[in-house]
Design a protein around this motif. Structure first.
Motif, short mmCIF file in Angstrom:
data_model
loop_
_atom_site.label_atom_id
_atom_site.label_comp_id
_atom_site.label_asym_id
_atom_site.label_seq_id
_atom_site.Cartn_x
_atom_site.Cartn_y
_atom_site.Cartn_z
N ASN A 85 -2.89 8.17 -4.37
CA ASN A 85 -3.87 7.13 -4.08
C ASN A 85 -3.51 5.78 -4.70
O ASN A 85 -4.13 4.76 -4.38
N ALA A 86 -2.54 5.77 -5.59
CA ALA A 86 -2.13 4.53 -6.23
C ALA A 86 -1.42 3.62 -5.25
O ALA A 86 -0.77 4.07 -4.30
N HIS A 87 -1.52 2.33 -5.48
CA HIS A 87 -0.81 1.33 -4.68
C HIS A 87 0.56 1.07 -5.31
O HIS A 87 0.74 1.32 -6.51
N PRO A 88 1.49 0.49 -4.60
CA PRO A 88 1.46 0.05 -3.20
C PRO A 88 1.47 1.22 -2.22
O PRO A 88 1.97 2.31 -2.53
N HIS A 89 0.92 0.97 -1.03
CA HIS A 89 0.99 1.93 0.06
C HIS A 89 2.05 1.47 1.06
O HIS A 89 2.27 0.28 1.25
N PHE A 119 -1.84 10.51 7.18
CA PHE A 119 -2.25 9.80 5.98
C PHE A 119 -1.85 10.58 4.73
O PHE A 119 -2.00 11.80 4.67
N ASP A 120 -1.36 9.83 3.74
CA ASP A 120 -0.94 10.44 2.48
C ASP A 120 -2.00 10.32 1.39
O ASP A 120 -1.93 11.01 0.38
N SER A 121 -2.97 9.42 1.59
CA SER A 121 -3.95 9.16 0.53
C SER A 121 -5.37 9.27 1.07
O SER A 121 -5.58 9.45 2.27
N ASP A 122 -6.33 9.15 0.15
CA ASP A 122 -7.74 9.13 0.52
C ASP A 122 -8.31 7.72 0.51
O ASP A 122 -9.52 7.53 0.61
N THR A 123 -7.45 6.71 0.39
CA THR A 123 -7.92 5.34 0.21
C THR A 123 -8.29 4.67 1.51
O THR A 123 -7.79 5.03 2.59
N THR A 125 -7.41 1.63 1.80
CA THR A 125 -6.27 0.71 1.93
C THR A 125 -5.24 1.19 2.93
O THR A 125 -4.62 0.38 3.64
N GLU A 126 -5.05 2.50 3.03
CA GLU A 126 -3.95 3.00 3.85
C GLU A 126 -4.11 2.64 5.32
O GLU A 126 -3.12 2.49 6.04
N VAL A 127 -5.37 2.44 5.78
CA VAL A 127 -5.53 2.05 7.18
C VAL A 127 -4.93 0.67 7.43
O VAL A 127 -4.48 0.37 8.55
N ILE A 128 -4.90 -0.18 6.41
CA ILE A 128 -4.35 -1.53 6.58
C ILE A 128 -2.84 -1.46 6.80
O ILE A 128 -2.30 -2.09 7.72
N VAL A 129 -2.17 -0.70 5.95
CA VAL A 129 -0.71 -0.65 6.07
C VAL A 129 -0.28 0.03 7.37
O VAL A 129 0.72 -0.36 7.98
N HIS A 130 -1.05 1.01 7.85
CA HIS A 130 -0.74 1.61 9.15
C HIS A 130 -0.92 0.60 10.28
O HIS A 130 -0.12 0.56 11.23
N ALA A 131 -1.99 -0.20 10.19
CA ALA A 131 -2.23 -1.21 11.23
C ALA A 131 -1.15 -2.28 11.23
O ALA A 131 -0.66 -2.69 12.30
N VAL A 132 -0.74 -2.74 10.05
CA VAL A 132 0.33 -3.74 9.97
C VAL A 132 1.63 -3.16 10.52
O VAL A 132 2.36 -3.82 11.27
N SER A 133 1.90 -1.90 10.17
CA SER A 133 3.12 -1.25 10.63
C SER A 133 3.15 -1.15 12.16
O SER A 133 4.19 -1.42 12.79
N ASP A 134 2.03 -0.78 12.75
CA ASP A 134 1.95 -0.70 14.22
C ASP A 134 2.25 -2.05 14.86
O ASP A 134 3.03 -2.15 15.82
N ALA A 135 1.62 -3.09 14.33
CA ALA A 135 1.84 -4.43 14.89
C ALA A 135 3.27 -4.90 14.66
O ALA A 135 3.87 -5.56 15.52
N TYR A 136 3.85 -4.54 13.53
CA TYR A 136 5.21 -4.97 13.19
C TYR A 136 6.23 -4.34 14.14
O TYR A 136 7.22 -4.97 14.50
#
Length: 609
Positions: A85-89, A119-123, A125-136
């Motif tokens: 659950n720790a960052h960075p994700h 998903f690897d975490s319960d946070t 935050t992880e939805v943000i990095v998945h969304a950025v990755s999709d757009a990227y």
């Protein structure tokens, strides 16, 4: 609450990131991590549970280096403290850190699961990095990907984002959670707090709500919430690296308690002279506007709320001005009936308290005439968004349990009471009397601090206790509330405060020889009433610990322990009587061996709802 540090440079920034996290430790956290874009343009990450020193040891064992990276200290909201659950994700070619809370993360998570994400975490935050990755994957452009992602996010957040394959690119985003950009020597840095970057930069850009910053070591391009390129002011900080040093003290809290005599002088400096208040200290146009104010509304949280409660007594009894006080987290969620000529006052040590900031932002729509903040951080959001600001000048406060911030807030509020009261109940004679008491206040605080040896003896009686009651009457009731808060925050003893007259309406049922009862007893009109209440405790076998005025007559009997405080004028008594309660809480915590400066589960700057 959480802490963000990031950098793009032409030198190895790993140590910069770790040192930045160390300077943010005071904010409260339970895990830490760092991600570096390495020299071969890969993303490498290290994460640990616990203190930043654990992260340091991990990096020593598994070194990493690079010119671009992000780091984070996490205070758990969604998901327990853990390495996963720790960052960075990370997801795909993107890594990010996040402060704040994403309120629609469950909806986004469900959508992402349906499209095959794991998903690897319960946070949240992880939805943000998945969304950025999709757009990227679609755009291969990090700035565009982040801008597209934040359009779908609801809540408050500050983000630092880096990409694989580019060791000179960092994206920063701010919405409802503070984030600054430090301008270094051929490098740029980001942090959730200026303190994190002291020694690396002295010039800063404070991002505004909705800003997205595109950062390289050479420059910064900022876009507002509508995607328009904008310029933001560059500010030079007055803070120095050694401002936050611990010096000769064992804990920051101890240092900050003993700094109070000095910082109260700073609070008053340039604001009183020749026995009078210098009214222009509130800012341009304030003195004229104060003439029309008919009511005061105070909004604050925690310790600052207690300061506001004391001020309510002052505004109404001294200034003759109606005053309302409300916890900021409740203020926004009910309708309000507002007298048009009402001054809206916010109080916050950090100036970034999320609930208080949101209340200020809502105040203009509700119909308040003017806004003023009492704050300790000149560059903070509350200061920038308020019409006027009165700085407490307390200097950096690192201990999570607030001490010098509270007494300087009270002092600043008393100045405001004079400024508004001059147009109501305070005549020249009364103003001179109050100012005279403020002038001697620092020395009176210094005198109370000399009671420390006696207070340590009090503290020893609490070492095996699990509960405590604090009592006060009148304006000393909020002081008792603050004393109880300090004890529970750092010693983990359950403590509650009551108006002394309320004992017989319930709390008296708790009193026995295992329930210490702490009371503040200035020699005022309510003293005899208070003494009657304390006799109720004695009659039930309770043990009393009383901080009493030198001239307050108490019969020395079994179960009653007294520390005498020199004669104090009633108007400044709440400020003075706060100090021994701070020392009591501190020494109880030291005896119990708790983490005084970073108590469990708490954060210094509460930047989420």
């Amino acid at each position: 609450m959480c802490g963000i540090v990031g950098a793009v440079s032409q030198r190895d920034i790993t140590n910069i990131l770790v040192k930045g996290l160390q300077r943010l430790e005071y904010r409260g956290y339970d895990s830490a991590g760092v991600c570096i874009v390495t020299d071969n343009d890969e993303l490498e990450r290290r994460r640990t549970v616990g203190k930043v020193k654990n992260l340091e040891k991990l990096i020593e064992a598994q070194p990493l280096s690079g010119f671009c990276g992000i780091a984070h200290t996490r205070w758990a909201t969604h998901g327990v403290p853990s390495e996963t659950n720790a960052h960075p994700h990370m997801c795909g070619d993107v890594a990010l850190v996040h402060n704040g809370i994403i309120e629609n993360y469950e909806v986004l998570r469900k959508q992402q699961l349906e499209t095959g994400h794991q998903f690897d975490s319960d946070t949240d935050t992880e939805v943000i990095v998945h969304a950025v990755s999709d757009a990227y994957k679609k755009t291969n452009d990090l700035l565009t990907s982040v801008q597209k992602t934040v359009e779908s996010l609801e809540g408050a957040y500050a983000l630092g984002v880096v990409e694989k394959g580019n060791n000179d690119h960092l994206i920063a985003v701010r919405k409802g959670s503070p984030l600054v950009i430090g301008i270094g020597n051929n490098e740029h840095l980001i942090a959730s707090d200026v303190f994190a970057l002291l020694g690396e930069a002295e010039h800063f850009i404070y991002l505004e709500d909705g800003d997205v910053a595109d950062i390289t070591h050479k420059g910064v391009t900022i876009y507002d919430a509508k995607g328009r390129q904008v310029k933001r002011k560059i500010n030079k900080t007055k803070l120095q690296v050694n401002d936050a040093g611990i010096g000769e003290y064992d804990h920051y809290m101890q240092k900050e308690i003993f700094e109070q005599a000095a910082v109260l002088k700073q609070t008053l400096e340039g604001r009183i002279a020749n026995g009078r208040l210098l009214s222009d200290c509130f800012g341009k146009g304030a003195e004229e506007a104060f003439r029309s104010i008919e009511e005061v509304q105070i909004v604050a949280c925690g310790t600052s709320f207690h300061a506001g409660l004391v001020a309510k007594y002052w505004f109404e009894s001294v200034a003759g001005l109606p005053c309302h006080i409300e916890v900021a987290s409740e203020f926004r969620y009910r309708p309000h009936i507002v007298i048009r000529k009402t001054l809206f006052v916010t109080i916050s040590q950090s100036g970034e308290t999320a609930d208080t900031l949101a209340a200020l932002q809502a105040s203009s729509d509700i119909g308040y005439a003017h806004t003023l903040t009492i704050c300790n951080v000149p560059e903070s959001s509350l200061v920038r968004e308020s019409e006027w600001a009165l700085m407490t000048k307390a200097g950096p406060e690192i201990g999570v349990a607030s001490t010098k911030a509270f007494t300087t807030q009270l002092t600043a509020l008393l100045l405001l009471v004079i400024a508004l009261g001059k147009h109501h109940k305070i005549d020249d004679k009364k103003e001179i009397e109050i100012v005279r008491q403020l002038e001697v206040l620092p020395e009176q605080v210094a005198e109370v601090l000399r009671l420390e040896p006696d207070i340590i003896e009090f503290a020893k009686q609490f070492s095996n206790k699990h509960h405590a009651l604090f009592l006060g009457r009148g304006e000393q009731y909020p002081v008792a509330m603050e004393g109880a808060l300090k004890l529970k925050e750092i010693s983990y003893i359950h403590a509650e405060a009551y108006p002394a007259g309320e004992l017989k309406h319930g709390p008296l049922a708790l009193v026995d020889d295992q329930m210490p009862v702490v009371a503040v007893a200035p020699n005022n009109d309510l003293l005899e009433k208070l003494k009657s209440n304390l006799q109720e405790v004695q009659a039930r076998g309770g043990e009393l610990f009383v901080f009493a005025d030198t001239h307050a007559i108490f019969e020395e009997v079994k179960g009653l322990k007294i520390i005498r405080v020199s004669e104090i004028n009633e108007i400044v008594a709440p400020i003075i009587y706060t100090v021994p309660l701070q020392l009591l809480a501190y020494h109880v915590a030291v005896i119990k061996g708790t983490d005084v400066d970073q108590p469990r589960n708490l954060a210094k700057s509460v930047t989420v709802e």
